[in-house]
Design a protein around this motif. Structure first.
Motif, short mmCIF file in Angstrom:
data_model
loop_
_atom_site.label_atom_id
_atom_site.label_comp_id
_atom_site.label_asym_id
_atom_site.label_seq_id
_atom_site.Cartn_x
_atom_site.Cartn_y
_atom_site.Cartn_z
N ASP A 1 0.97 -1.11 0.22
CA ASP A 1 -0.16 -0.09 0.04
C ASP A 1 0.98 1.25 0.04
OD1 ASP A 1 -1.80 2.02 0.49
OD2 ASP A 1 -2.76 1.36 2.06
N ALA A 2 0.91 2.06 -1.11
CA ALA A 2 1.90 3.11 -1.48
C ALA A 2 1.49 4.19 -0.31
CB ALA A 2 1.78 3.66 -2.69
N ARG A 3 0.35 4.29 0.16
CA ARG A 3 -0.15 5.33 1.06
C ARG A 3 0.58 4.97 2.45
NH1 ARG A 3 -6.25 4.49 0.67
NH2 ARG A 3 -5.49 2.47 0.92
N ARG A 4 0.82 3.82 2.84
CA ARG A 4 1.59 3.60 4.01
C ARG A 4 3.27 3.79 4.07
NH1 ARG A 4 0.68 -2.06 5.85
NH2 ARG A 4 1.27 -1.40 7.85
N LYS A 5 3.69 4.54 5.06
CA LYS A 5 5.08 4.70 5.20
C LYS A 5 5.76 3.79 6.26
CE LYS A 5 4.82 8.15 2.16
NZ LYS A 5 4.81 7.64 0.77
N LEU A 6 6.56 2.98 5.93
CA LEU A 6 7.15 1.93 6.80
C LEU A 6 8.39 2.77 7.24
CD1 LEU A 6 6.98 -1.22 4.93
CD2 LEU A 6 5.35 -0.25 6.48
N LEU A 7 8.79 2.56 8.68
CA LEU A 7 9.80 3.34 9.32
C LEU A 7 10.80 2.61 9.95
CD1 LEU A 7 7.54 5.67 11.58
CD2 LEU A 7 8.28 6.00 9.26
N SER A 8 12.08 3.10 9.79
CA SER A 8 13.31 2.42 10.34
C SER A 8 14.23 3.68 10.52
CB SER A 8 13.96 1.53 9.28
OG SER A 8 14.15 2.01 8.24
N LEU A 9 15.07 3.07 11.61
CA LEU A 9 16.11 3.94 12.02
C LEU A 9 17.43 3.98 11.15
CD1 LEU A 9 16.24 3.50 15.96
CD2 LEU A 9 15.25 5.42 14.87
N THR A 10 18.06 5.18 10.84
CA THR A 10 19.21 5.14 10.10
C THR A 10 20.49 4.76 11.47
OG1 THR A 10 19.52 7.93 10.71
CG2 THR A 10 18.36 6.83 8.58
N ASP A 11 21.42 4.71 10.68
CA ASP A 11 22.55 4.66 11.69
C ASP A 11 22.82 5.73 12.56
OD1 ASP A 11 23.24 2.03 10.87
OD2 ASP A 11 24.92 2.88 9.45
N GLU A 12 22.55 6.86 11.83
CA GLU A 12 22.70 8.48 12.74
C GLU A 12 21.72 8.40 13.62
OE1 GLU A 12 23.89 12.40 13.64
OE2 GLU A 12 24.79 10.78 12.97
N GLY A 13 20.25 7.99 13.37
CA GLY A 13 19.27 7.87 14.25
C GLY A 13 19.44 6.97 15.35
N LYS A 14 20.14 5.70 15.26
CA LYS A 14 20.38 4.78 16.27
C LYS A 14 21.39 5.41 17.24
CE LYS A 14 19.62 0.75 13.49
NZ LYS A 14 20.48 -0.24 12.57
#
Length: 166
Positions: free
Chosen positions: A106-119
């Motif tokens: 579903d292109a309307r849904r955005k899946l999230l993950s941390l970047t290395d900087e975010g971690k």
């Protein structure tokens, strides 16, 4: 809970008196909650991070706990409405702390993950946030203040959902 008036100086160097909150305001739980939150924001800005906000920290923490979840699903977990969550996630993405990708289903849904900087940022801020938590909650060992605040929040959320108060 009442406070005495605060004093200071005016431009003309005469003493200024800031009135204390009226007693009916001091008896209102909403005023107490707002005051508590304002004090928390000031402590967060001073002792944790003046740039990363508490809600942004909450989102980073939720993304770490549930990587690959969509931002709408995580909004409730961090007590944000979906439009605020979307704005906040865009800002975190621009800062390079999270990655948002379209769901393959579903292109309307955005899946999230941390970047290395975010971690890295989350790890650093988390240490300071835990020290603040300890300072705010230390004291009376007979009271689990965090549990009490969360229970109160849950109760107030339920009351906010009823159509009419008795």
């Amino acid at each position: 809970m009442g406070e005495s008036p605060r004093t200071g100086r005016r431009r003309d160097d005469t003493p200024a008196v800031t009135p204390a909150p009226p007693s009916d305001l001091l008896a209102a739980p909403g005023y107490g909650a707002r005051r508590l939150y304002q004090a928390y924001l000031a402590a967060w800005n001073r002792h944790v991070d003046p740039v990363l906000t508490g809600p942004q920290f909450a989102v980073l923490s939720a993304v770490r706990a549930y990587p690959g979840s969509d931002q709408s699903s995580l909004a409730g977990a961090v007590a944000l409405d979906t439009s605020t969550m979307a704005d906040l996630c865009r800002r975190l993405e621009r800062r390079g702390l999270i990655q948002r990708v379209e769901s393959p289903h579903d292109a309307r849904r955005k899946l999230l993950s941390l970047t290395d900087e975010g971690k890295s940022v989350l790890s650093q801020v988390n240490r300071r946030a835990r020290r603040l938590d300890k300072a705010l909650l230390d004291g009376d060992d007979d009271i689990d203040m965090a549990a009490l605040l969360n229970a109160l929040g849950a109760r107030w959320e339920r009351i906010a959902e009823v159509d009419k108060l008795r």
